[in-house]
Scaffold this motif. Sequence first.
Motif, PDB file in Angstrom:
ATOM      1  N   ASP A 276      -6.089  10.881  -8.737  1.00  0.00           N
ATOM      2  CA  ASP A 276      -5.119  10.295  -7.821  1.00  0.00           C
ATOM      3  C   ASP A 276      -4.143   9.397  -8.584  1.00  0.00           C
ATOM      4  OD1 ASP A 276      -3.755   9.172  -5.780  1.00  0.00           O
ATOM      5  OD2 ASP A 276      -5.527   8.698  -4.582  1.00  0.00           O
ATOM      6  N   ASN A 277      -2.867   9.782  -8.540  1.00  0.00           N
ATOM      7  CA  ASN A 277      -1.827   9.010  -9.217  1.00  0.00           C
ATOM      8  C   ASN A 277      -1.778   7.557  -8.776  1.00  0.00           C
ATOM      9  OD1 ASN A 277      -0.124   9.850 -11.236  1.00  0.00           O
ATOM     10  ND2 ASN A 277       0.871  11.337  -9.900  1.00  0.00           N
ATOM     11  N   ARG A 278      -2.131   7.350  -7.509  1.00  0.00           N
ATOM     12  CA  ARG A 278      -2.019   6.001  -6.957  1.00  0.00           C
ATOM     13  C   ARG A 278      -3.002   5.052  -7.622  1.00  0.00           C
ATOM     14  NH1 ARG A 278      -2.131   8.408  -1.037  1.00  0.00           N
ATOM     15  NH2 ARG A 278      -3.747   9.517  -2.139  1.00  0.00           N
ATOM     16  N   LEU A 279      -4.121   5.611  -8.137  1.00  0.00           N
ATOM     17  CA  LEU A 279      -5.087   4.758  -8.839  1.00  0.00           C
ATOM     18  C   LEU A 279      -4.482   4.243 -10.137  1.00  0.00           C
ATOM     19  CD1 LEU A 279      -8.363   6.808  -8.326  1.00  0.00           C
ATOM     20  CD2 LEU A 279      -7.601   4.784  -7.104  1.00  0.00           C
ATOM     21  N   ILE A 280      -3.700   5.105 -10.785  1.00  0.00           N
ATOM     22  CA  ILE A 280      -3.047   4.686 -12.024  1.00  0.00           C
ATOM     23  C   ILE A 280      -2.009   3.610 -11.702  1.00  0.00           C
ATOM     24  CG2 ILE A 280      -1.629   5.484 -13.951  1.00  0.00           C
ATOM     25  CD1 ILE A 280      -2.998   8.238 -13.543  1.00  0.00           C
ATOM     26  N   ASP A 281      -1.251   3.849 -10.627  1.00  0.00           N
ATOM     27  CA  ASP A 281      -0.280   2.842 -10.184  1.00  0.00           C
ATOM     28  C   ASP A 281      -0.977   1.521  -9.889  1.00  0.00           C
ATOM     29  OD1 ASP A 281       1.842   4.491 -10.427  1.00  0.00           O
ATOM     30  OD2 ASP A 281       2.219   4.766  -8.287  1.00  0.00           O
TER      31      ASP A 281
ATOM     32  N   LEU B 292       2.756 -14.162  -7.014  1.00  0.00           N
ATOM     33  CA  LEU B 292       3.863 -14.884  -6.389  1.00  0.00           C
ATOM     34  C   LEU B 292       4.190 -14.239  -5.048  1.00  0.00           C
ATOM     35  CD1 LEU B 292       6.245 -15.332  -9.427  1.00  0.00           C
ATOM     36  CD2 LEU B 292       5.007 -17.130  -8.230  1.00  0.00           C
ATOM     37  N   VAL B 293       4.140 -12.886  -5.063  1.00  0.00           N
ATOM     38  CA  VAL B 293       4.476 -12.139  -3.858  1.00  0.00           C
ATOM     39  C   VAL B 293       3.448 -11.022  -3.706  1.00  0.00           C
ATOM     40  CG1 VAL B 293       6.217 -10.716  -2.723  1.00  0.00           C
ATOM     41  CG2 VAL B 293       6.925 -12.572  -4.215  1.00  0.00           C
ATOM     42  N   LEU B 294       3.001 -10.824  -2.489  1.00  0.00           N
ATOM     43  CA  LEU B 294       2.111  -9.702  -2.214  1.00  0.00           C
ATOM     44  C   LEU B 294       2.917  -8.629  -1.477  1.00  0.00           C
ATOM     45  CD1 LEU B 294      -0.869  -8.829  -2.484  1.00  0.00           C
ATOM     46  CD2 LEU B 294      -1.180  -9.575  -0.140  1.00  0.00           C
ATOM     47  N   LEU B 295       2.909  -7.433  -2.036  1.00  0.00           N
ATOM     48  CA  LEU B 295       3.631  -6.326  -1.414  1.00  0.00           C
ATOM     49  C   LEU B 295       2.621  -5.459  -0.672  1.00  0.00           C
ATOM     50  CD1 LEU B 295       5.683  -5.342  -4.596  1.00  0.00           C
ATOM     51  CD2 LEU B 295       6.389  -6.890  -2.781  1.00  0.00           C
ATOM     52  N   LEU B 296       2.871  -5.183   0.577  1.00  0.00           N
ATOM     53  CA  LEU B 296       1.927  -4.381   1.357  1.00  0.00           C
ATOM     54  C   LEU B 296       2.633  -3.139   1.889  1.00  0.00           C
ATOM     55  CD1 LEU B 296       1.469  -7.700   2.454  1.00  0.00           C
ATOM     56  CD2 LEU B 296      -0.721  -6.583   2.794  1.00  0.00           C
ATOM     57  N   ASP B 297       2.196  -1.988   1.405  1.00  0.00           N
ATOM     58  CA  ASP B 297       2.869  -0.736   1.750  1.00  0.00           C
ATOM     59  C   ASP B 297       2.119  -0.046   2.891  1.00  0.00           C
ATOM     60  OD1 ASP B 297       4.328   1.514   1.846  1.00  0.00           O
ATOM     61  OD2 ASP B 297       3.755   2.278  -0.127  1.00  0.00           O
ATOM     62  N   GLU B 298       2.569  -0.268   4.100  1.00  0.00           N
ATOM     63  CA  GLU B 298       1.934   0.295   5.300  1.00  0.00           C
ATOM     64  C   GLU B 298       0.408   0.210   5.219  1.00  0.00           C
ATOM     65  OE1 GLU B 298       3.542   3.395   7.362  1.00  0.00           O
ATOM     66  OE2 GLU B 298       5.492   3.359   6.404  1.00  0.00           O
ATOM     67  N   PRO B 299      -0.116  -0.995   5.031  1.00  0.00           N
ATOM     68  CA  PRO B 299      -1.554  -1.085   4.766  1.00  0.00           C
ATOM     69  C   PRO B 299      -2.418  -0.787   5.983  1.00  0.00           C
ATOM     70  CG  PRO B 299      -0.620  -3.262   4.989  1.00  0.00           C
ATOM     71  CD  PRO B 299       0.519  -2.305   5.089  1.00  0.00           C
ATOM     72  N   LEU B 300      -1.829  -0.832   7.170  1.00  0.00           N
ATOM     73  CA  LEU B 300      -2.662  -0.684   8.361  1.00  0.00           C
ATOM     74  C   LEU B 300      -2.534   0.691   8.999  1.00  0.00           C
ATOM     75  CD1 LEU B 300      -1.922  -4.162   9.989  1.00  0.00           C
ATOM     76  CD2 LEU B 300      -3.689  -3.556   8.355  1.00  0.00           C
TER      77      LEU B 300
ATOM     78  N   GLN C 270      -0.901   1.933   0.428  1.00  0.00           N
ATOM     79  CA  GLN C 270      -1.112   2.542   1.739  1.00  0.00           C
ATOM     80  C   GLN C 270      -2.513   3.120   1.890  1.00  0.00           C
ATOM     81  OE1 GLN C 270       1.849   5.430   2.597  1.00  0.00           O
ATOM     82  NE2 GLN C 270       1.332   5.530   4.742  1.00  0.00           N
ATOM     83  N   SER C 271      -2.966   3.813   0.834  1.00  0.00           N
ATOM     84  CA  SER C 271      -4.291   4.443   0.906  1.00  0.00           C
ATOM     85  C   SER C 271      -5.334   3.568   0.222  1.00  0.00           C
ATOM     86  CB  SER C 271      -4.229   5.792   0.213  1.00  0.00           C
ATOM     87  OG  SER C 271      -3.731   5.592  -1.090  1.00  0.00           O
ATOM     88  N   TYR C 272      -4.994   2.310   0.012  1.00  0.00           N
ATOM     89  CA  TYR C 272      -5.848   1.296  -0.642  1.00  0.00           C
ATOM     90  C   TYR C 272      -5.962   1.513  -2.146  1.00  0.00           C
ATOM     91  CZ  TYR C 272      -7.319   1.518   4.211  1.00  0.00           C
ATOM     92  OH  TYR C 272      -7.335   1.638   5.554  1.00  0.00           O
ATOM     93  N   ALA C 273      -6.067   2.800  -2.593  1.00  0.00           N
ATOM     94  CA  ALA C 273      -6.193   3.099  -4.028  1.00  0.00           C
ATOM     95  C   ALA C 273      -7.271   2.263  -4.704  1.00  0.00           C
ATOM     96  CB  ALA C 273      -4.843   2.920  -4.738  1.00  0.00           C
TER      97      ALA C 273
ATOM     98  N   GLN D 238      -9.904  -1.762   3.331  1.00  0.00           N
ATOM     99  CA  GLN D 238      -8.644  -2.474   3.475  1.00  0.00           C
ATOM    100  C   GLN D 238      -8.774  -3.903   2.969  1.00  0.00           C
ATOM    101  OE1 GLN D 238      -5.363  -1.738   5.224  1.00  0.00           O
ATOM    102  NE2 GLN D 238      -5.388  -3.269   3.650  1.00  0.00           N
ATOM    103  N   ARG D 239      -9.859  -4.569   3.339  1.00  0.00           N
ATOM    104  CA  ARG D 239     -10.066  -5.954   2.919  1.00  0.00           C
ATOM    105  C   ARG D 239     -10.271  -6.049   1.415  1.00  0.00           C
ATOM    106  NH1 ARG D 239     -13.773  -6.533   7.322  1.00  0.00           N
ATOM    107  NH2 ARG D 239     -12.702  -7.347   9.137  1.00  0.00           N
ATOM    108  N   VAL D 240     -10.985  -5.068   0.855  1.00  0.00           N
ATOM    109  CA  VAL D 240     -11.180  -5.079  -0.603  1.00  0.00           C
ATOM    110  C   VAL D 240      -9.830  -4.940  -1.292  1.00  0.00           C
ATOM    111  CG1 VAL D 240     -12.235  -3.906  -2.561  1.00  0.00           C
ATOM    112  CG2 VAL D 240     -13.489  -4.092  -0.430  1.00  0.00           C
ATOM    113  N   ALA D 241      -9.003  -4.034  -0.771  1.00  0.00           N
ATOM    114  CA  ALA D 241      -7.685  -3.819  -1.381  1.00  0.00           C
ATOM    115  C   ALA D 241      -6.875  -5.115  -1.347  1.00  0.00           C
ATOM    116  CB  ALA D 241      -6.953  -2.705  -0.650  1.00  0.00           C
TER     117      ALA D 241
END
Lengths: 364, 284
Positions: B177-182, A155-163, A84-87, A142-145
Amino acid sequence: MTQNIIQLSDVSKSINDHTILYNINLEVRNGEFLTLLGPSGCGKTTLLRLISGFETPTTGKIFIDGKNVDGLAPHLRHVHTVFQSYALFPHMNVYDNIAFGLRCHKLPKKEIKERIAEVLKIVKLEKYIHRKPDQLSGGQQQRVAIARAVVNRPLVLLLDEPLSSLDYRLRKTMQIELKQLQRKLGITFIFVTHDQEEALSMSDRVVVMYEGGIEQIGTPRQVYEDPQSLTVANFIGETNIFKSEIIAVDGKMYTVSIEGKRRIIKSPHSFSAGQKVNILVRPEDLRVWGQAEVENTQDMFPGVVEEVIYKGTTVDLIVRLSHNQLVSATEFFNEDDDRLEYAIGEPVWASWLSGWEVILPHEE
Amino acid sequence: MKNDSTFKLFSLSIVWVWLLFFSLVPYGLVIIASLLSHSENNLIQLPFTIKNYIDVNNIIYLRILEKSFYLAGLCTLICLVLGYPFAYIIARMKSSFKGLLILLIIIPFWTSSLIRTYSMIAILKSKGIINSFLMGIGLIHTPLPLIFNNTAVLIGLVYNLLPFMVLPLLTNIERLDNRLIDAARDLGANRLTTFRKIILPLTMPGIIAGCILVFLPAMTIFYIPDLLGGAKSVLAGNLIQNQFLISQNWPFGSAISIVLALLLAMLLLIYWKSTRGKKERDLL
């Protein structure tokens, strides 16, 4: 090759005796764009984390590409997530961010380079490979993520509220880009959103979730036009609900009374006489006529305009019907009905074409 | 608006006055003293000379400096190795226990570190708590030499300075940020790679801050080698202290202080240069 790339059977998840998901049975077809749609807190993100391996199901089994992934750590599953936050890793530039997964899998340097060049072209970021994430705009991040995930050819891309953190205009653009990307790559997308418009416009199939359970699975058209429950109808789009009861049954034709008028409605569902039901009519199906426009008002409902909301392409009306029920109607500008100027307090007639309503059993 | 700028001027001037009177002026005095001569009758006297600096260049003193660097470095390393997992576990804790644990790190500060160092003697001495216990359970028959040697100094330094390593690490790791580890795990990194490539680089500021906060006092703290090291263990800190209080040779003590300060400043400068260079490279 299995038809279903992911299969969940009887999956449930509880944390500290608190049920988050129950009775989840879901088959994800290879190559489809599937959306998990539901209000926040309905468990859709948890469902995603069960697939990616960050959570383990309390009961039930999850199969990815035909293999039971029970106990398999996230880094060993061939699915990737766009968070969601790109991470994005803040200490790495765009290139290193995208290369991360490939390097973890120890691909040769040359192939890493080629694959990144290829994916950067797809997401149109060739110019930014040396930038750090904080030097990019929201849309670029977003695009980098997305690139970082798809470069591994999951096989599958999971997108968690990416927008969800993009502004309205950018979100629209990204919706189209994502859809095109999915077609181009042929990868299965599982997309989580609470935005029903997003879900309807992008998906091949929509899974409507509510309070930890699946309410309905179907194409966007099915869930919108033929909702299986009041919850689905209420969550997807606006809807007018008339409380009524079945007066007479004739095969699949049911006689009901709405606002004191009898109507005969066809429905694939079975009802018995005397059963309480809800009759659903979408605002855009509801037509509103001025007093002078119509002569035969036998099947119409009298009302008074309470509110007029001009929206450019449409005019939304809120009409108080004779039994005090408020309904909303969306009127489109078109050639045979150019008189869309209603005054507040004006008496009008409301109606809809027979067959455009949905009849559902009453829920407590 | 006017009040605002007056307040700004006022608060800034406090900082400057503070720096001037408590940092620049004393340092200036030390520099001047290091360039003066010394006699039996006067602590400092004219004429100006650089003899003191030439005296520092003596194998005995260089050995002491070398040993100080070695012990302080070792102490920093031990603090890091002990402190990192310690800070990591506490920072990642979700239970209400966490606040209590952080309090437990801070509580020792409420007692003077000198007194705590005295209490270390009671623990480490040959009939102290550790040796009595180990002999009591029959693990050893003669007491371990835990006091009045370098081991004792090291134990004392680590004990006193560990919180200075843990606290900056704790704040740094908490912010991680935990999400980075995830995300790293999701992309196929195992736990070790995630640690090496993500957690370690992102907590580097905390590691550096902790190392500086431990290394600098470890070099200069004088009562720990004094109390726990016995007569044999002279380190930079007590060397300087001895010059001032025992030999009463202020100019020479000042000269050693300045040399030590320059060495430490050089270390910081090297570190600063290396990180700055890296940042600029990344921008290209």
